[in-house]
Design a protein around this motif. Structure first.
Motif, PDB file in Angstrom:
ATOM      1  N   ALA A 246       0.845  -1.199   0.000  1.00  0.00           N
ATOM      2  CA  ALA A 246       0.000   0.000   0.000  1.00  0.00           C
ATOM      3  C   ALA A 246       0.878   1.246   0.000  1.00  0.00           C
ATOM      4  CB  ALA A 246      -0.917   0.002   1.218  1.00  0.00           C
ATOM      5  N   VAL A 247       0.319   2.340  -0.500  1.00  0.00           N
ATOM      6  CA  VAL A 247       1.086   3.585  -0.593  1.00  0.00           C
ATOM      7  C   VAL A 247       0.312   4.735   0.050  1.00  0.00           C
ATOM      8  CG1 VAL A 247       2.283   2.890  -2.705  1.00  0.00           C
ATOM      9  CG2 VAL A 247       0.150   4.171  -2.879  1.00  0.00           C
ATOM     10  N   ALA A 248       1.070   5.680   0.570  1.00  0.00           N
ATOM     11  CA  ALA A 248       0.499   6.932   1.070  1.00  0.00           C
ATOM     12  C   ALA A 248       0.886   8.034   0.096  1.00  0.00           C
ATOM     13  CB  ALA A 248       1.028   7.241   2.468  1.00  0.00           C
ATOM     14  N   VAL A 249      -0.028   8.949  -0.136  1.00  0.00           N
ATOM     15  CA  VAL A 249       0.207  10.060  -1.059  1.00  0.00           C
ATOM     16  C   VAL A 249       0.382  11.337  -0.237  1.00  0.00           C
ATOM     17  CG1 VAL A 249      -0.653  11.320  -3.058  1.00  0.00           C
ATOM     18  CG2 VAL A 249      -1.244   8.897  -2.763  1.00  0.00           C
ATOM     19  N   VAL A 250       1.568  11.924  -0.338  1.00  0.00           N
ATOM     20  CA  VAL A 250       1.871  13.165   0.378  1.00  0.00           C
ATOM     21  C   VAL A 250       1.779  14.322  -0.606  1.00  0.00           C
ATOM     22  CG1 VAL A 250       3.595  14.432   1.716  1.00  0.00           C
ATOM     23  CG2 VAL A 250       3.361  11.948   2.001  1.00  0.00           C
ATOM     24  N   TYR A 251       1.065  15.358  -0.217  1.00  0.00           N
ATOM     25  CA  TYR A 251       0.862  16.517  -1.081  1.00  0.00           C
ATOM     26  C   TYR A 251       1.818  17.641  -0.653  1.00  0.00           C
ATOM     27  CZ  TYR A 251      -3.278  13.850  -2.216  1.00  0.00           C
ATOM     28  OH  TYR A 251      -4.118  12.836  -2.614  1.00  0.00           O
ATOM     29  N   PRO A 252       2.803  17.962  -1.481  1.00  0.00           N
ATOM     30  CA  PRO A 252       3.809  18.950  -1.086  1.00  0.00           C
ATOM     31  C   PRO A 252       3.293  20.377  -1.140  1.00  0.00           C
ATOM     32  CG  PRO A 252       4.200  18.232  -3.338  1.00  0.00           C
ATOM     33  CD  PRO A 252       3.054  17.405  -2.823  1.00  0.00           C
ATOM     34  N   LYS A 253       4.053  21.264  -0.545  1.00  0.00           N
ATOM     35  CA  LYS A 253       3.757  22.693  -0.593  1.00  0.00           C
ATOM     36  C   LYS A 253       5.033  23.445  -0.952  1.00  0.00           C
ATOM     37  CE  LYS A 253      -0.039  22.774   2.771  1.00  0.00           C
ATOM     38  NZ  LYS A 253      -0.673  23.573   3.833  1.00  0.00           N
ATOM     39  N   ASN A 254       4.857  24.607  -1.563  1.00  0.00           N
ATOM     40  CA  ASN A 254       5.994  25.455  -1.883  1.00  0.00           C
ATOM     41  C   ASN A 254       6.355  26.341  -0.705  1.00  0.00           C
ATOM     42  OD1 ASN A 254       6.492  24.641  -4.614  1.00  0.00           O
ATOM     43  ND2 ASN A 254       4.665  25.762  -5.237  1.00  0.00           N
ATOM     44  N   PHE A 255       7.607  26.787  -0.690  1.00  0.00           N
ATOM     45  CA  PHE A 255       8.103  27.614   0.410  1.00  0.00           C
ATOM     46  C   PHE A 255       7.742  29.083   0.179  1.00  0.00           C
ATOM     47  CE2 PHE A 255      10.035  23.777   1.423  1.00  0.00           C
ATOM     48  CZ  PHE A 255      10.772  23.863   2.597  1.00  0.00           C
ATOM     49  N   ARG A 394       1.349  17.642  -8.161  1.00  0.00           N
ATOM     50  CA  ARG A 394       0.730  16.349  -7.865  1.00  0.00           C
ATOM     51  C   ARG A 394       1.245  15.786  -6.546  1.00  0.00           C
ATOM     52  NH1 ARG A 394      -3.465  16.761 -11.214  1.00  0.00           N
ATOM     53  NH2 ARG A 394      -2.816  17.198 -13.344  1.00  0.00           N
ATOM     54  N   GLY A 395       0.414  14.964  -5.924  1.00  0.00           N
ATOM     55  CA  GLY A 395       0.866  14.254  -4.736  1.00  0.00           C
ATOM     56  C   GLY A 395       1.900  13.212  -5.103  1.00  0.00           C
ATOM     57  N   ARG A 396       2.807  12.941  -4.179  1.00  0.00           N
ATOM     58  CA  ARG A 396       3.863  11.944  -4.394  1.00  0.00           C
ATOM     59  C   ARG A 396       3.549  10.683  -3.605  1.00  0.00           C
ATOM     60  NH1 ARG A 396       4.708  16.901  -6.748  1.00  0.00           N
ATOM     61  NH2 ARG A 396       6.853  17.167  -7.484  1.00  0.00           N
ATOM     62  N   GLN A 397       3.712   9.537  -4.249  1.00  0.00           N
ATOM     63  CA  GLN A 397       3.413   8.257  -3.613  1.00  0.00           C
ATOM     64  C   GLN A 397       4.642   7.701  -2.903  1.00  0.00           C
ATOM     65  OE1 GLN A 397       1.990   5.871  -6.920  1.00  0.00           O
ATOM     66  NE2 GLN A 397      -0.129   6.369  -6.459  1.00  0.00           N
ATOM     67  N   PHE A 398       4.424   7.201  -1.686  1.00  0.00           N
ATOM     68  CA  PHE A 398       5.491   6.552  -0.921  1.00  0.00           C
ATOM     69  C   PHE A 398       4.969   5.222  -0.395  1.00  0.00           C
ATOM     70  CE2 PHE A 398       6.342  11.098  -0.610  1.00  0.00           C
ATOM     71  CZ  PHE A 398       7.690  11.154  -0.959  1.00  0.00           C
ATOM     72  N   SER A 399       5.751   4.163  -0.617  1.00  0.00           N
ATOM     73  CA  SER A 399       5.351   2.846  -0.111  1.00  0.00           C
ATOM     74  C   SER A 399       5.338   2.850   1.408  1.00  0.00           C
ATOM     75  CB  SER A 399       6.336   1.776  -0.612  1.00  0.00           C
ATOM     76  OG  SER A 399       6.253   1.644  -2.010  1.00  0.00           O
ATOM     77  N   ILE A 400       4.314   2.251   1.984  1.00  0.00           N
ATOM     78  CA  ILE A 400       4.175   2.199   3.435  1.00  0.00           C
ATOM     79  C   ILE A 400       5.111   1.129   3.992  1.00  0.00           C
ATOM     80  CG2 ILE A 400       2.573   1.691   5.319  1.00  0.00           C
ATOM     81  CD1 ILE A 400       0.357   2.887   3.595  1.00  0.00           C
TER      82      ILE A 400
END
Length: 627
Positions: A246-255, A394-400
């Motif tokens: 399973a993966v979690a999707v993290v949504y980044p933000k700009n500085f 876009r959100g980035r996927q990371f394996s749990i």
């Protein structure tokens, strides 16, 4: 291209359209990538399931005229398979191709865009042949500006000069409250620049997301090691059952510093904080309109402003594609010598025959959109058009990495752990400004007690408790170890819950092959593996590629060195292989090593070994998740 040929066009995700609706259009162009082991991507799964239904009789789509383009990567074994399956199934249902299908390869220096650009030439000819324009209409010229389907528009309060929205508010008028729980580890090393203000802590209002609290954000590589790898420990606000892969999707933000720089360059500071609406510029009678570029967001309780969009939505720190320069050229002036020069330079970067120019200017130095606008200072993008000119972040996927006993905390809440390598690549060209991975840079700023929204997806490994009947070979170099750790702890938990294996042998026969640089830098979860080796019979083999006390090794070397055990697991015990990590040379090297083992340790010829691995793939006994 279709709009320039005078077509009314609609762009949709595959899952948002019904099969019967395909017949409403003169022609349909499908674009699809391949995920997992030759599977459909997340936003096409429902459509594909419907398309495979036995209720659809041959000939049901005989009025459909279509063509397809596949977005693939030849470093994957099942290159563009989903695209080819889609094309074949449509033809099986009676649909007819009006243009030969095309394919793009991400391994090309310009990515899949190169294959797409080449395919557009025969596609345009085929469209004009099948649907000739009536006299005296002509196609729109390439330098004619086409009004986007969605634009930004100021609300009436702009004329009222209402005060700007507070940057501290969470979009609902309430201030974000810190969440701190007893026992939280607040050890969080500083991000890329301690002096730099981090991104806004306001919750990003993405639809179908899960609110999570950050329990800890720890660096797990030694401080002297060049690579910063984090173990991000999260707690979901509600129950979510997930399995290995399973993966979690993290949504980044700009500085904020980057956002302010962009606002200054565009001269938007005076209107940056005024409320805006996203409005459609027109519709097509009887057809579904193209969805909003912000359709993935729930903006009901959020005040949309230029600043908010730059902080949360628009990817100004990405490396621009050719289409960005093409869009930018429409806003270039010709009144001064500088304007003419910059316009000509933009046209050079949009010229497909000058691929080296684009590569040398963007990809090679990793130049961002913000830095591009620092070069093209005469060009000001009208803020109304930013959603069509600037790419969406876009959100980035990371394996749990969690599973089994690590799937819940002591309070029973769902726990999600992510093993994240912070991307901080050097640029051989641009020295004055550091390069960062957009999302991982954001992750370095996350602190214990902070709340964020993430997406959750089940992934493609599809591991089940019934697999405990056979042993598995798990291969996960680097952060590819994450799903393997999830699988190991989950298999142990299943064996205990279902009483399928006795204590002390719950992981007996399972093999883990892990690769890292050295034992004193990035040997992740070593204490866990040593405990599981002693207590449950797990077998762990670690390859060190840069260790001072050992010769250089990679996971494929260890597979060959332990060939007899690998052969028995695959052939005699009918075991499975799971592979996770970076795409490219590693998956090919692992497959080559397995072929060598099958050939050397048994009686198989090379042809037999290749057929055996192919059979394992078809049976679901060889699965990989690479990125």
């Amino acid at each position: 291209m279709a709009e320039r040929l005078r077509f009314d066009t609609t762009v949709l995700d595959l899952d948002s359209i019904q099969v019967r609706d395909l017949l409403k259009y003169s022609m349909v162009i499908f674009a699809v990538s391949t995920a997992g082991q030759g599977e459909m991507p997340q936003n096409a799964r429902l459509f594909w399931k419907t398309l495979l239904s036995g209720a659809l009789k041959p000939g049901v789509l005989k009025r459909l005229r279509f063509t397809t383009f596949g977005i693939g990567d030849s470093s994957y074994l099942r290159y563009n398979v989903a695209h080819r399956m889609l094309c074949a199934r449509l033809a099986q249902l009676g649909a007819s191709l009006f243009c030969e299908r095309g394919e793009g390869n991400e391994q090309h220096p310009e990515g899949h865009s190169a294959g797409f650009r080449e395919w557009l030439v025969p596609l345009k000819a085929a469209v004009l042949s099948a649907f000739p324009l009536p006299e005296p209409l002509e196609p729109l010229a390439d330098d004619d500006f086409i009004q986007p389907k969605w634009m930004l528009a100021g609300r009436a309060v702009i004329e009222d000069q209402s005060p700007p929205i507070s940057a501290e508010a969470d979009g609902t008028g309430h201030h974000v409250k810190d969440y701190v729980e007893d026992g939280i580890d607040h050890d969080n090393p500083a991000g890329p620049d301690e002096r730099e203000a981090g991104p806004s802590k306001c919750l990003f209002p993405v639809s179908d997301s899960y609110s999570v609290f950050i329990d800890s954000n720890k660096r797990v590589t030694f401080g002297t090691h060049f690579q910063d790898v984090r173990l991000l420990d999260l707690r979901l606000d509600r129950e979510y059952k997930y399995g290995p892969g399973a993966v979690a999707v993290v949504y980044p933000k700009n500085f904020p510093t980057d956002v302010n720089d962009f606002l200054d360059l565009m001269q938007w500071q005076s209107c940056a904080d005024h409320p805006l609406d996203v409005v459609a510029t027109g519709g097509i009678a009887g057809q579904v309109g193209s969805p909003s570029p912000l359709r993935h967001l729930d903006l009901a309780d959020t005040t949309c402003t230029i600043r908010w969009l730059l902080e949360n939505v628009l990817d100004i720190m990405s490396i621009p594609r050719r289409s960005f320069f093409a869009n930018l050229a429409y806003f270039a002036g010709t009144s001064t010598e500088d304007e003419v020069y910059q316009r000509d330079r933009l046209l050079e970067l949009t010229n497909p025959e000058l691929i080296d120019e684009l590569w040398d200017y963007t990809t090679r130095p990793k130049r961002t959109i913000l830095e591009v606008m620092m070069d093209f200072t005469t060009i000001k993008i009208p803020w109304q058009y930013v959603l069509s000119v600037l790419p969406i972040m876009r959100g980035r996927q990371f394996s749990i990495a969690s599973g089994g006993k690590y799937m819940h905390d002591r309070r029973g809440r769902t726990r999600v752990q992510l093993l994240v390598a912070i991307a901080d690549p050097p640029s051989p060209i641009i020295k004055y400004r550091r390069r960062y991975g957009v999302c991982t840079r954001y992750i370095t700023t996350l602190q214990a007690g902070q709340q964020i929204n993430i997406g959750m997806q089940q992934g493609y490994l599809d591991v089940k408790p019934t697999e405990l009947e056979v042993p598995v070979i798990m291969i996960g170099p680097g952060t590819g170890l994450a799903p393997m750790r999830s699988m190991i702890h989950q298999r142990r938990a299943w064996a205990e819950e279902l009483d399928l294996k006795p204590a002390g042998k719950r992981l007996d026969g399972d093999l883990l092959f892990f690769g890292c640089r050295s034992s004193d830098a990035d040997d992740f979860f070593r204490d866990e593996w040593e405990q599981l080796v002693r207590e449950e019979g797990l077998q762990v083999y670690t390859a060190y590629s840069r260790d001072k006390t050992q010769s250089k090794q990679y996971v494929q070397d260890l597979l060959r060195a332990n060939g007899i055990q690998v052969y028995r697991t695959l052939v005699e015990y009918n075991g499975k292989v799971y592979l996770s990590g970076s795409s490219g040379a590693m998956p090919k090297g692992v497959r080559e090593a397995l072929l060598d083992v099958l050939e050397k340790e048994g009686t198989m010829t090379r042809t037999d070994a290749e057929a055996y691995l192919d059979g394992m793939e078809k049976e679901g006994r060889y699965k990989q998740e690479t990125w």
